[in-house]
Design an enzyme around this catalytic site. Structure first.
Site, PDB file in Angstrom:
ATOM      1  N   LYS A 120       0.753  -1.267   0.068  1.00 57.21           N
ATOM      2  CA  LYS A 120      -0.084   0.158   0.068  1.00 57.21           C
ATOM      3  C   LYS A 120       0.749   1.358   0.115  1.00 57.21           C
ATOM      4  O   LYS A 120       1.669   1.400   0.816  1.00 57.21           O
ATOM      5  CB  LYS A 120      -0.831   0.029   1.286  1.00 57.21           C
ATOM      6  CG  LYS A 120      -2.243  -0.323   1.200  1.00 57.21           C
ATOM      7  CD  LYS A 120      -3.128  -0.225   2.346  1.00 57.21           C
ATOM      8  CE  LYS A 120      -4.423  -0.281   2.243  1.00 57.21           C
ATOM      9  NZ  LYS A 120      -5.182  -0.333   3.506  1.00 57.21           N
ATOM     10  N   ILE A 121       0.702   2.188  -0.973  1.00 58.01           N
ATOM     11  CA  ILE A 121       1.406   3.341  -0.766  1.00 58.01           C
ATOM     12  C   ILE A 121       0.440   4.526  -0.918  1.00 58.01           C
ATOM     13  O   ILE A 121      -0.660   4.366  -1.787  1.00 58.01           O
ATOM     14  CB  ILE A 121       2.201   3.423  -2.379  1.00 58.01           C
ATOM     15  CG1 ILE A 121       3.316   1.968  -2.139  1.00 58.01           C
ATOM     16  CG2 ILE A 121       2.951   4.669  -2.690  1.00 58.01           C
ATOM     17  CD1 ILE A 121       4.146   2.109  -3.406  1.00 58.01           C
TER      18      ILE A 121
END
Ligand code: G3P
Length: 215
Positions: free
Chosen positions: A83-84
């Site tokens: 997740k970014i």
């Protein structure tokens, strides 16, 4: 529609997985902090339970650092999706990671333009947070519809994870508009199984069964 569990709670993950309907898990730093265990320990444990995409969030803020952190996270297990957070540094990192085959989930998405840019950067998933939009008086599900239309118009392969789900109606709405994934907190998943008429019906059938002569 795929159903992911939005939690880092191992008991809830084990329970939901035993129902045979779970396709993956999403976590974030807030959810992992609630468990009082080390980050990597929790993520590894989840990967050992659910055979599907497991989102683990990178917390670095500069592109080079995000890329290095994402590569390290992706080595934990083959099912890890990193997740970014959606911003310029995040987009640059997603572009580089997509070229290297690291799966990404662009998170904290609150507009269709953010989702368009995430898809162009090569994100595997994008996570619009609908509950947090509802909280500030904006209809969260509208941006999911817009994102789905944009992705269909241009045949982006990025999958849309409806996130920040607050209640079962959000799940119905996500499924009605054709979202790829809903990531659901465990209490919402439990409520999805229930209807008062089902309980009344089971009770009546059991009582009537007892009235049937057995010989
Ligand atoms: O998957 C993202 C989600 O965990 C955010 O939910 O309830 O903190 O808005 P919430």
């Amino acid at each position: 529609m795929k159903i992911f569990l939005d939690t880092a709670n191992i008991d809830h993950i084990r329970e939901a997985n035993s129902w045979g309907i779970l396709d993956g898990v999403t976590t974030n730093p807030t959810l992992i902090a609630k468990e009082g265990k080390k980050f990597e320990e929790v993520v590894k444990e989840i990967c050992g339970i659910v055979d599907g995409p497991i989102s683990a969030e990178a917390v670095c803020t500069e592109c080079d650092d995000i890329v290095n952190e994402a590569k390290a996270l992706s080595k934990i297990h083959k099912n890890i999706v990193v997740k970014i957070a959606m911003n310029v540094e995040g987009l640059k990192a997603v572009k580089r990671l997509s070229k290297e085959g690291v799966k990404t989930n662009v998170t904290l998405v609150f507009s269709p333009n953010q989702a368009l840019l995430a898809a162009k950067a090569g994100a595997s998933y994008v996570s619009p947070f609908i509950g947090r939009l509802d909280d500030i008086g904006q209809e969260g599900m509208e941006i999911v519809e817009q994102i789905l239309t944009i992705y269909r118009n241009y045949r982006f392969s990025t999958e849309v994870i409806v996130a920040s789900i607050r209640h079962p109606i959000h799940v119905v709405q996500a499924a009605m508009i054709g979202a790829d994934v809903a990531t659901v907190p465990f209490p919402v998943l439990e409520r999805m199984t229930k209807h008062s008429l089902t309980d009344v019906g089971i009770d009546r059938f059991l009582k009537d069964y007892d009235k049937i002569p057995k010989k």
